[in-house]
Design a protein around this motif. Structure first.
Motif, mmCIF file in Angstrom:
data_model
loop_
_atom_site.group_PDB
_atom_site.id
_atom_site.type_symbol
_atom_site.label_atom_id
_atom_site.label_comp_id
_atom_site.label_asym_id
_atom_site.label_seq_id
_atom_site.Cartn_x
_atom_site.Cartn_y
_atom_site.Cartn_z
ATOM 1 N N GLY A 110 0.944 -1.289 -0.036
ATOM 2 C CA GLY A 110 0.005 -0.056 0.160
ATOM 3 C C GLY A 110 0.929 1.278 -0.027
ATOM 4 N N VAL A 111 -0.099 2.389 -0.513
ATOM 5 C CA VAL A 111 0.950 3.703 -0.675
ATOM 6 C C VAL A 111 0.197 4.562 0.493
ATOM 7 C CG1 VAL A 111 1.490 5.409 -2.048
ATOM 8 C CG2 VAL A 111 1.369 2.981 -2.652
ATOM 9 N N VAL A 112 1.115 5.411 1.275
ATOM 10 C CA VAL A 112 0.514 6.587 1.861
ATOM 11 C C VAL A 112 1.125 7.815 0.940
ATOM 12 C CG1 VAL A 112 0.764 7.876 3.822
ATOM 13 C CG2 VAL A 112 0.690 5.460 4.138
ATOM 14 N N LEU A 113 0.102 8.690 0.636
ATOM 15 C CA LEU A 113 0.271 9.839 0.013
ATOM 16 C C LEU A 113 0.425 11.038 0.774
ATOM 17 C CD1 LEU A 113 0.734 11.055 -3.104
ATOM 18 C CD2 LEU A 113 -1.724 10.877 -3.496
ATOM 19 N N VAL A 114 1.480 11.652 0.619
ATOM 20 C CA VAL A 114 1.442 12.868 1.554
ATOM 21 C C VAL A 114 1.393 14.112 0.446
ATOM 22 C CG1 VAL A 114 3.106 14.043 3.039
ATOM 23 C CG2 VAL A 114 3.149 11.746 3.106
ATOM 24 N N LEU A 115 0.447 15.033 0.856
ATOM 25 C CA LEU A 115 0.361 16.202 -0.046
ATOM 26 C C LEU A 115 0.248 17.595 0.827
ATOM 27 C CD1 LEU A 115 -2.570 14.936 -2.287
ATOM 28 C CD2 LEU A 115 -0.256 15.104 -3.126
ATOM 29 N N LYS A 127 -3.253 13.505 -11.111
ATOM 30 C CA LYS A 127 -2.154 12.786 -11.854
ATOM 31 C C LYS A 127 -1.311 11.656 -11.169
ATOM 32 C CE LYS A 127 1.406 13.886 -15.215
ATOM 33 N NZ LYS A 127 2.334 14.717 -15.842
ATOM 34 N N VAL A 128 -1.161 12.290 -9.873
ATOM 35 C CA VAL A 128 -0.497 11.144 -9.002
ATOM 36 C C VAL A 128 -1.311 9.794 -8.911
ATOM 37 C CG1 VAL A 128 0.415 10.660 -6.695
ATOM 38 C CG2 VAL A 128 1.087 12.865 -7.785
ATOM 39 N N GLN A 129 -2.701 10.195 -8.735
ATOM 40 C CA GLN A 129 -3.500 8.998 -8.511
ATOM 41 C C GLN A 129 -3.498 8.208 -9.785
ATOM 42 O OE1 GLN A 129 -7.778 10.258 -8.356
ATOM 43 N NE2 GLN A 129 -8.151 8.363 -6.737
ATOM 44 N N GLU A 130 -3.677 8.979 -10.869
ATOM 45 C CA GLU A 130 -3.740 8.177 -12.275
ATOM 46 C C GLU A 130 -2.323 7.257 -12.048
ATOM 47 O OE1 GLU A 130 -3.685 9.076 -16.908
ATOM 48 O OE2 GLU A 130 -3.943 10.788 -15.459
ATOM 49 N N GLN A 131 -1.302 7.951 -11.796
ATOM 50 C CA GLN A 131 -0.029 7.055 -12.090
ATOM 51 C C GLN A 131 0.064 5.749 -11.310
ATOM 52 O OE1 GLN A 131 3.233 9.796 -11.609
ATOM 53 N NE2 GLN A 131 3.037 10.405 -13.447
ATOM 54 N N LEU A 132 -0.540 5.797 -10.203
ATOM 55 C CA LEU A 132 -0.571 4.869 -9.134
ATOM 56 C C LEU A 132 -1.764 3.770 -9.617
ATOM 57 C CD1 LEU A 132 -0.264 6.652 -5.720
ATOM 58 C CD2 LEU A 132 1.411 5.215 -6.671
ATOM 59 N N ASN A 133 -2.717 4.289 -9.842
ATOM 60 C CA ASN A 133 -3.947 3.315 -10.426
ATOM 61 C C ASN A 133 -3.245 2.480 -11.908
ATOM 62 O OD1 ASN A 133 -5.776 4.035 -8.500
ATOM 63 N ND2 ASN A 133 -6.695 5.738 -10.005
ATOM 64 N N GLN A 134 -2.353 3.164 -12.485
ATOM 65 C CA GLN A 134 -1.729 2.441 -13.743
ATOM 66 C C GLN A 134 -0.952 1.189 -13.333
ATOM 67 O OE1 GLN A 134 0.526 5.456 -15.920
ATOM 68 N NE2 GLN A 134 -1.370 6.386 -16.548
ATOM 69 N N VAL A 135 -0.519 1.043 -12.103
ATOM 70 C CA VAL A 135 0.288 0.174 -11.587
ATOM 71 C C VAL A 135 -0.584 -0.687 -10.537
ATOM 72 C CG1 VAL A 135 2.419 0.986 -12.253
ATOM 73 C CG2 VAL A 135 1.482 1.334 -9.982
ATOM 74 N N ASN A 136 -1.946 -0.427 -10.519
ATOM 75 C CA ASN A 136 -2.695 -1.221 -9.694
ATOM 76 C C ASN A 136 -2.193 -1.159 -8.000
ATOM 77 O OD1 ASN A 136 -4.482 -2.153 -11.519
ATOM 78 N ND2 ASN A 136 -2.820 -3.677 -12.080
ATOM 79 N N ALA A 137 -1.721 0.211 -7.747
ATOM 80 C CA ALA A 137 -1.130 0.363 -6.274
ATOM 81 C C ALA A 137 -2.474 0.752 -5.470
ATOM 82 C CB ALA A 137 -0.256 1.673 -6.246
ATOM 83 N N LYS A 138 -2.249 0.137 -4.096
ATOM 84 C CA LYS A 138 -3.543 0.566 -3.197
ATOM 85 C C LYS A 138 -3.157 1.722 -2.330
ATOM 86 C CE LYS A 138 -6.143 -1.420 0.192
ATOM 87 N NZ LYS A 138 -6.394 -2.594 1.337
ATOM 88 N N ILE A 139 -3.846 2.768 -2.539
ATOM 89 C CA ILE A 139 -3.679 4.005 -1.901
ATOM 90 C C ILE A 139 -4.421 3.704 -0.420
ATOM 91 C CG2 ILE A 139 -3.779 6.559 -1.596
ATOM 92 C CD1 ILE A 139 -4.159 6.366 -4.673
ATOM 93 N N LEU A 140 -3.547 3.688 0.449
ATOM 94 C CA LEU A 140 -3.990 3.575 2.047
ATOM 95 C C LEU A 140 -4.758 4.807 2.341
ATOM 96 C CD1 LEU A 140 -0.994 1.324 3.211
ATOM 97 C CD2 LEU A 140 -3.330 0.527 2.580
ATOM 98 N N GLY A 141 -4.145 5.821 2.180
ATOM 99 C CA GLY A 141 -4.874 6.958 2.409
ATOM 100 C C GLY A 141 -3.891 8.415 2.135
#
Length: 226
Positions: free
Chosen positions: A175-180, A192-206
């Protein structure tokens, strides 16, 4: 104290009763309950751009996990602008880049810290080919080896919009913790960041939001988890 040492204070260690430290504990709790069916053990942090607080977040998250009696290892996989050796006052003579090029073994790359239960693998010398190194089979094998030795594996990565390293490491993480930074990052950049993570099927934890203004306008929350 030098400027580099003072840059990213571990508030969760220096002031465990502060509201900011409690926010980190809240992030830890949210991650633990984010996926009850699938174990979340390898967690990476990234941001859209430099300077948003991803390294500070993952460092303090490592401390609060260690304080909950978890055996934790923190990897500095930002092989371009590493910071963990400054944050934890460790040698950076050997580290992740040394491991991936087989110059040292794991036992000599993992360093204990002043925090009980918390170990760090620093970046090591900055290599000429960071993206290729983190994409290697050796990196995947290392993460799997660390799964067997530690309860929690945390990875600090470069900003998403700068280089491809974080996107690559996301494929190796649970999973990924995205800090903004709420005052800096525009909506289109976050998407755009969300799209890039979705492209590799990453799980955004929060998403951890820095510099969120309070409703009464009297100050700023340091962190908000959503």
């Amino acid at each position: 104290m030098s400027k580099s040492e003072n840059k990213r204070p571990l508030i969760s260690l220096l002031n465990p009763k502060s509201p900011v430290t409690e926010a980190y504990r809240s992030i830890r709790t949210n991650i633990d309950f984010s996926s009850l069916d699938n174990k979340v053990q390898v967690i990476m942090s990234t941001s859209a751009t430099p300077g948003e607080g991803k390294s500070t977040t993952i460092s303090n998250l490592a401390v609060v996990y260690a304080q909950s009696d978890k055996k934790v290892v923190l990897i500095d996989a930002d092989l371009r602008k590493p910071t963990m050796h400054h944050t934890f006052k460790l040698s950076n003579r050997h580290g992740l880049s040394s491991l991936l090029t087989r110059q040292v073994d794991l036992a000599n790359a993992v360093q204990d810290t002043a925090v009980s239960n918390l170990s760090v693998i620093t970046s090591g010398p900055i290599p000429p080919n960071p993206s290729e190194m983190v994409a290697s089979g050796r990196m995947s094998a290392l993460i799997e080896e660390l799964r067997d030795q530690f309860d929690i594996v945390l990875i600090d990565t470069p900003p998403m919009l700068a280089v491809t390293d974080a996107q690559i490491i996301a494929t190796k993480s649970d999973g990924v913790v995205l800090v903004l930074d709420s005052g800096r990052v525009k909506k289109d950049m976050a998407l755009k960041v969300q799209e890039q993570l979705n492209q590799v099927n990453a799980k955004i934890l929060g998403v951890v939001l820095n510099n969120v203004k309070k409703k009464n306008g009297s100050g700023y929350y340091y962190y908000e988890y959503s």
